[in-house]
Design an enzyme around this catalytic site. Structure first.
Site, PDB file in Angstrom:
ATOM      1  N   SER A  81      43.145 -35.617 -42.275  1.00  0.00           N
ATOM      2  CA  SER A  81      44.436 -35.836 -41.755  1.00  0.00           C
ATOM      3  C   SER A  81      44.998 -34.534 -41.079  1.00  0.00           C
ATOM      4  O   SER A  81      44.855 -33.569 -41.985  1.00  0.00           O
ATOM      5  CB  SER A  81      45.270 -36.699 -42.550  1.00  0.00           C
ATOM      6  OG  SER A  81      44.741 -37.941 -42.602  1.00  0.00           O
ATOM      7  N   GLN A  82      45.697 -34.573 -40.049  1.00  0.00           N
ATOM      8  CA  GLN A  82      46.803 -33.554 -39.931  1.00  0.00           C
ATOM      9  C   GLN A  82      47.622 -32.997 -40.890  1.00  0.00           C
ATOM     10  O   GLN A  82      47.853 -33.870 -41.716  1.00  0.00           O
ATOM     11  CB  GLN A  82      47.663 -34.009 -38.602  1.00  0.00           C
ATOM     12  CG  GLN A  82      48.774 -33.110 -38.116  1.00  0.00           C
ATOM     13  CD  GLN A  82      49.780 -33.795 -37.184  1.00  0.00           C
ATOM     14  OE1 GLN A  82      49.672 -35.275 -37.263  1.00  0.00           O
ATOM     15  NE2 GLN A  82      50.351 -33.126 -36.561  1.00  0.00           N
TER      16      GLN A  82
END
Length: 229
Positions: A81-82
């Site tokens: 994920s970011q």
């Protein structure tokens, strides 16, 4: 004064992994620009994000992009994920030193490592066998003795170690699995993306108080779909 303390924690955290030193500046910049500037203030979360070497949790061909403001592929149709979303979800579950956490969707192990720097114990389940094996080896190599991982179907949770003060789900489900709600401890917090896998989902927070569940909708996200065996 509070900002000074947070900055000191970030600097201290960046010195723990000698092999990560060449990315220390990129990591600190990631925390300052991508995370603090967007409103994340929890000191434990910021310290953990500045400490864990994210480039060691991505495929070697993406190492130089590890601290960029976006998710990255980790193989087998999955992503890491970011950074901001990892920090956001971490802060949302309010991790502290004595808590026990369950993560559904180990992936490369980055979210589990972020939690493990803060909480007492992390139990994490991955449904892709190759990723389950790779992340287990990574945890061992990096010295995470408070992470217990396994290959399996996260829908069922991990009843042998329940209840959990924290549950973090890193894949989008059409509905929140009842076994996870059942395994949430009193005063526990569960965060999960809910919605269709091909569309924008909502990040949902559940809190259990006096045996009752309170639901809050936090923000819009995009996650890979929640898989079942």
């Amino acid at each position: 004064m509070k900002l000074t303390v947070i900055i000191l924690l970030i600097i201290m955290g960046s010195c723990v992994y000698p092999q990560a030193d060449r990315y220390a500046a990129a990591r600190n910049r990631m925390v300052a620009v991508q995370i603090m500037n967007r409103g994340i203030t929890d000191a434990a979360t910021l310290k953990s994000m500045s400490k864990v070497p994210r480039h060691l949790f991505v495929p070697i061909e993406y190492e130089r992009e590890a601290y960029d403001d976006n998710p990255l592929p980790i193989g087998y149709g999955q992503t890491i994920s970011q950074p901001y979303i990892v920090a956001y979800m971490t802060e949302a579950v309010r991790p502290t030193a004595k808590k026990k956490a369950l993560e559904i969707g180990t992936g490369s192990g980055y979210q589990a490592a972020i939690l493990a720097e803060i909480v007492d114990k992390v139990y994490t389940i991955e449904i892709v066998p190759e990723l389950a094996r790779e992340s287990a080896e990574r945890f061992k190599k990096l010295g995470y003795k408070n992470i217990v991982s396994k290959f399996g179907d996260g829908y069922k949770g991990w009843p042998e170690y329940a209840p959990f003060d924290i549950i973090v789900v890193t894949a989008a489900a059409k509905e929140i699995p009842q076994p996870l709600i059942d395994q949430l401890a009193e005063n526990g917090r569960l965060v999960i993306p809910v919605g269709a896998p091909s569309a924008v989902q909502e990040l949902v927070l559940l809190e259990k108080k006096n045996g009752k569940i309170k639901e809050s909708r936090l923000t819009f996200v995009r996650f890979v779909p929640f898989k079942r065996l």
